[in-house]
Design an enzyme around this catalytic site. Structure first.
Site, PDB file in Angstrom:
ATOM      1  N   SER A 193       0.840  -1.193   0.000  1.00 37.27           N
ATOM      2  CA  SER A 193       0.000   0.000   0.000  1.00 37.27           C
ATOM      3  C   SER A 193       0.879   1.247   0.000  1.00 37.27           C
ATOM      4  CB  SER A 193      -0.943  -0.039   1.212  1.00 37.27           C
ATOM      5  OG  SER A 193      -1.949   0.938   1.084  1.00 37.27           O
ATOM      6  N   ASN A 194       0.337   2.391   0.357  1.00 43.91           N
ATOM      7  CA  ASN A 194       1.106   3.646   0.381  1.00 43.91           C
ATOM      8  C   ASN A 194       0.510   4.582   1.429  1.00 43.91           C
ATOM      9  OD1 ASN A 194      -0.957   5.459  -0.906  1.00 43.91           O
ATOM     10  ND2 ASN A 194      -0.775   3.897  -2.505  1.00 43.91           N
ATOM     11  N   HIS A 195       1.096   5.784   1.509  1.00 43.71           N
ATOM     12  CA  HIS A 195       0.780   6.701   2.616  1.00 43.71           C
ATOM     13  C   HIS A 195      -0.397   7.633   2.364  1.00 43.71           C
ATOM     14  CE1 HIS A 195       4.113   5.609   5.124  1.00 43.71           C
ATOM     15  NE2 HIS A 195       4.995   5.837   4.163  1.00 43.71           N
TER      16      HIS A 195
END
Ligand code: CTP
Ligand code: CA
Length: 229
Positions: free
Chosen positions: A33-35
Site C-alpha cells: 500500500s502507500n501513505h
C-alpha cells in the site's frame, strides 16, 4: 425556498471520486500500500456535493470519516476500486484522487507465508494494476464529460503532469508536489497546478478543503454554471 441555482450549480450532475490508497494482498495478512490519507479526495467529494452534485466516493482504506451527503463505497484493492467506479453507471464527472498501487502480487498466497529454517526470503512477483483514470478516460458514449486526474510528482512536476494528461487521456490534471521538502502526504495543505488543454494554472498553497472548493468551482464553471462569489 429552493436554494438559488448559483448555490447548487452542479445539481443534476453525477460524480465519482476515488480517494485514499489501495491495498494489494500478498497473503491473507500482508499487503502492499502507500501513505495516502484520503484527505484531498474526500474533501473533493464533499465540495462537489456542496455544489449540488450527486457524489459516489470510492475510497480505499483510510482513517478519516465518510463525508456527509455523499455515498461512500469502501474498497481495498485497485481491481475493486475500478469495479466500484464502473458500477456507478453513467456519470458526468470523474475525479481520480486515489493513490492507486501501481502493482499487485501476481499470485497472492491463499494462506500466510511462513518462514522455514534455512529458506531464503520469498520474492514477490508483481503485475500491473488496472489504470482506473485511463479506463474512465477512454473515448466512447460512456465517457464522463469531464475526467480529472491527479499527478503526484517529486520532480519535474509540471512537465511530468502535462505528459501524464496526454497519456491518460483525461481532461485535467491536478499536479501535486509530493517532494519531501513540501510533504503533502497526510498534511493539511497542498500546492497544486491545474493542467488542462488550455495550459497551466498555478494555484497558491491552500488548505486541502480550499483546493477542493476551488476545483469544484472550476468544474461548475466548466459546465457553464458559475458559483456565487
Ligand atoms: N491512477 C489510477 N489507476 C492507477 C494508477 C493511477 O486511476 N492504476 C490515477 C491516480 O488516481 C491519479 C493519476 O492516475 O489521478 C496519476 O497517478 P500517478 O501515480 O501520479 O501516475 P502513474 O500513471 O501511476 O505514474 P507514476 O506513478 O509512475 O508517476
Ligand atoms: Ca502511480
Amino acid at each position: 425556498l429552493a436554494p438559488a441555482a448559483a448555490e447548487r450549480p452542479l445539481a443534476g450532475k453525477r460524480a465519482v471520486v476515488t480517494s485514499g490508497p489501495t491495498r494489494e494482498a500478498i497473503d491473507p495478512v500482508r499487503y502492499i500500500s502507500n501513505h495516502s490519507s484520503g484527505k484531498q479526495g474526500h474533501a473533493i467529494a464533499s465540495a462537489l456535493a456542496a455544489l449540488g452534485a450527486e457524489v459516489t466516493l470510492v475510497s480505499g482504506p483510510v482513517s478519516i470519516a465518510d463525508p456527509p451527503g455523499v455515498t461512500t463505497v469502501h474498497v481495498d484493492s485497485a481491481d475493486q476500486m475500478l469495479a466500484a467506479c464502473l458500477a456507478a453507471g453513467r456519470i458526468d464527472i470523474a475525479v481520480c484522487a486515489a493513490a492507486v498501487a501501481d502493482w499487485k502480487a501476481a499470485r497472492p498466497a491463499g494462506s500466510k507465508i511462513k518462514k522455514k529454517a534455512g529458506m531464503a526470503p520469498p520474492s514477490i512477483e508483481l503485475t500491473p494494476n488496472p489504470d482506473i483514470l485511463a479506463t474512465l478516460s477512454k473515448p466512447g458514449p460512456q465517457r464522463p464529460a469531464l475526467v480529472v486526474g491527479f499527478a503526484a510528482e517529486t520532480e519535474n512536476l509540471v512537465a511530468n503532469a502535462i505528459d501524464k494528461r496526454q497519456r491518460k487521456g483525461c481532461d485535467w490534471i491536478v499536479a501535486n508536489d509530493v517532494s519531501p521538502a513540501v510533504g503533502t502526504f497526510g498534511s493539511e495543505r497542498n500546492t497544486v497546478h491545474l493542467i488542462s488543454a488550455s495550459g497551466v494554472e498555478d494555484w497558491p498553497t491552500l488548505a486541502k478543503g480550499e483546493v477542493a472548493m476551488r476545483l469544484a468551482g472550476r468544474i461548475a464553471l466548466h459546465f457553464g454554471r458559475p458559483t456565487k462569489a
